[in-house]
Design an enzyme around this catalytic site. Structure first.
Site, PDB file in Angstrom:
ATOM      1  N   ARG A   1      -6.327   0.331  17.951  1.00 35.52           N
ATOM      2  CA  ARG A   1      -6.914   0.411  16.624  1.00 35.52           C
ATOM      3  C   ARG A   1      -7.828  -0.797  16.498  1.00 35.52           C
ATOM      4  O   ARG A   1      -8.722  -0.967  17.312  1.00 35.52           O
ATOM      5  CB  ARG A   1      -5.832   0.489  15.538  1.00 35.52           C
ATOM      6  CG  ARG A   1      -6.337   1.147  14.236  1.00 35.52           C
ATOM      7  CD  ARG A   1      -5.296   1.282  13.161  1.00 35.52           C
ATOM      8  NE  ARG A   1      -4.962   0.003  12.548  1.00 35.52           N
ATOM      9  CZ  ARG A   1      -4.129  -0.137  11.527  1.00 35.52           C
ATOM     10  NH1 ARG A   1      -3.535   0.935  11.020  1.00 35.52           N
ATOM     11  NH2 ARG A   1      -3.876  -1.326  11.009  1.00 35.52           N
TER      12      ARG A   1
ATOM     13  N   LYS B   1       0.806  -1.224   0.000  1.00 39.03           N
ATOM     14  CA  LYS B   1       0.000   0.000   0.000  1.00 39.03           C
ATOM     15  C   LYS B   1       0.834   1.267   0.000  1.00 39.03           C
ATOM     16  O   LYS B   1       0.384   2.304  -0.481  1.00 39.03           O
ATOM     17  CB  LYS B   1      -0.961   0.014   1.184  1.00 39.03           C
ATOM     18  CG  LYS B   1      -0.302   0.131   2.553  1.00 39.03           C
ATOM     19  CD  LYS B   1      -1.345  -0.016   3.658  1.00 39.03           C
ATOM     20  CE  LYS B   1      -0.706   0.004   5.036  1.00 39.03           C
ATOM     21  NZ  LYS B   1      -0.854   1.268   5.730  1.00 39.03           N
TER      22      LYS B   1
END
Length: 363
Positions: free
Chosen positions: A135, A37
């Site tokens: 997260r 990514k």
């Protein structure tokens, strides 16, 4: 030749990848998951990664990126991995293009099971555990919630519990240590004993975990690491140290000077806010030679760019312009000249994603 341009040195990136593989696989006895990514799954980079025998998995956080490289990955014997928890709206694409997805929500896992059943597949999932970075993942202290999730997953016919994993550093900046990663291993061993199963993967984090290997502090039982920045920029992201055998200049941003003039260092008039709603601060340095390059905050992260010429200083910028101080440069810059920058993670991510930045390759 058009600018701005991102120069991707595939040879240097492959050398970085192999150096990371030496640490991860040879020293750490872990499988290697390469994360694409950071370069927006650039096709040439993905091809190089897919053809590298050290790579076991190719991962990205965007299903669209994985859809673009799934055939290449699978043709080279690599499994595709979705790092970000799937959205309900993309479950069909996940089952089609992704071999292993990271999950923490039972409602999503149920949909994956239903979709996989429709197409006659068994979809692998990694159940995420939150060790305190806050997260994604089931919070590690909620043992009953972990048990409930595992028990339901094990009853599903078209979803396979491939393993468990953790993400650290990316949000809460919590550094992976032997202590917290040992908790992940303990959870894995507990689940295996309680349910009589074998977890194929216990994924111990990303580029912030790799430093533990050569310190001898990666817990036994962690058998996978996910590396993006380590191979793209050569960094251990826990302490921002350079990994042995890696370089940081595999990616170079080139931008062209569009204006070069001597002007005061202080703007004249009442200072309000800039185009991004921030009130800037200016230091009086007298008359400066200021170069403007044709790239801006829409395309890159100014705080994540380092001029290759150490005498160039980034002063600031707006959406489409970056202002450079070239007053003290030995090189006599002129309009049309190219200025080069090494990139940090933020700069790399935005530059690779911007449709206004060309790409060129060194193979």
């Amino acid at each position: 030749m058009m600018y701005p341009k991102l120069i991707i040195n595939l040879k240097k990136l492959e050398d970085n990848l192999n150096a990371c593989a030496t640490i991860t696989k040879d020293h750490g006895k872990c499988s290697l998951m390469i994360v694409t990514k950071g370069l927006c799954a650039d096709k040439e980079m993905v091809k190089m990664v897919a053809e590298n025998p050290n790579v076991d998995f190719i991962a990205d956080s965007r299903v669209k990126n994985i859809a673009g490289f799934a055939d290449t990955a699978r043709a080279n014997g690599k499994k595709t991995v979705l790092l970000r928890i799937p959205m309900h709206c993309e479950v069909a694409e996940v089952v089609k293009y992704v071999d292993l997805s990271f999950n923490s929500e039972l409602s999503t896992i149920r949909l994956l099971n239903e979709e996989a059943a429709k197409v006659g597949k068994v979809h692998d999932i990694l159940l995420m555990i939150d060790l305190g970075d806050l997260r994604e993942g089931i919070f590690f202290q909620n043992q009953e919630l972990i048990y409930e999730a595992v028990e339901e997953i094990l009853k599903m016919e078209n979803v396979n519990l491939y393993g468990i994993g953790v993400n650290l550093t990316c949000y809460g900046a919590i550094i992976p240590k032997n202590e917290n990663l040992s908790q992940l291993v303990a959870i894995a061993r507990d689940l295996e004993a309680k349910y009589g199963i074998k977890l194929e993967m216990v994924s111990g984090g990303n580029s912030s975990s790799i430093y533990l290997v050569d310190k001898g502090e990666l817990p036994e039982g962690i058998n996978n690491l996910r590396l993006g920045e380590s191979f793209l920029l050569g960094n251990d992201t826990a302490y921002e140290t350079k990994l042995p055998g890696t370089v940081s200049d595999g990616l170079i941003l080139q931008a062209q000077i569009i204006e070069l003039k001597e002007k005061p260092s202080l703007p004249i008039g009442e200072v309000g806010v800039d185009a991004f709603g921030e009130k800037p601060y200016y230091e009086d340095r007298g008359i400066m030679k200021r170069a403007i390059i044709g790239i801006g905050k829409q395309d890159t992260d100014l705080g994540s760019m380092t001029p290759c010429d150490p005498q160039v200083e980034i002063m600031g910028g707006s959406s489409d312009h970056i202002i450079l101080d070239v007053t003290h440069c030995d090189r006599e810059y002129k309009v049309g000249d190219i200025v080069e920058f090494e990139l940090g993670y933020g700069g790399m991510l935005k530059t690779a994603t911007s449709p206004y930045v060309e790409k060129d390759y060194i193979k």
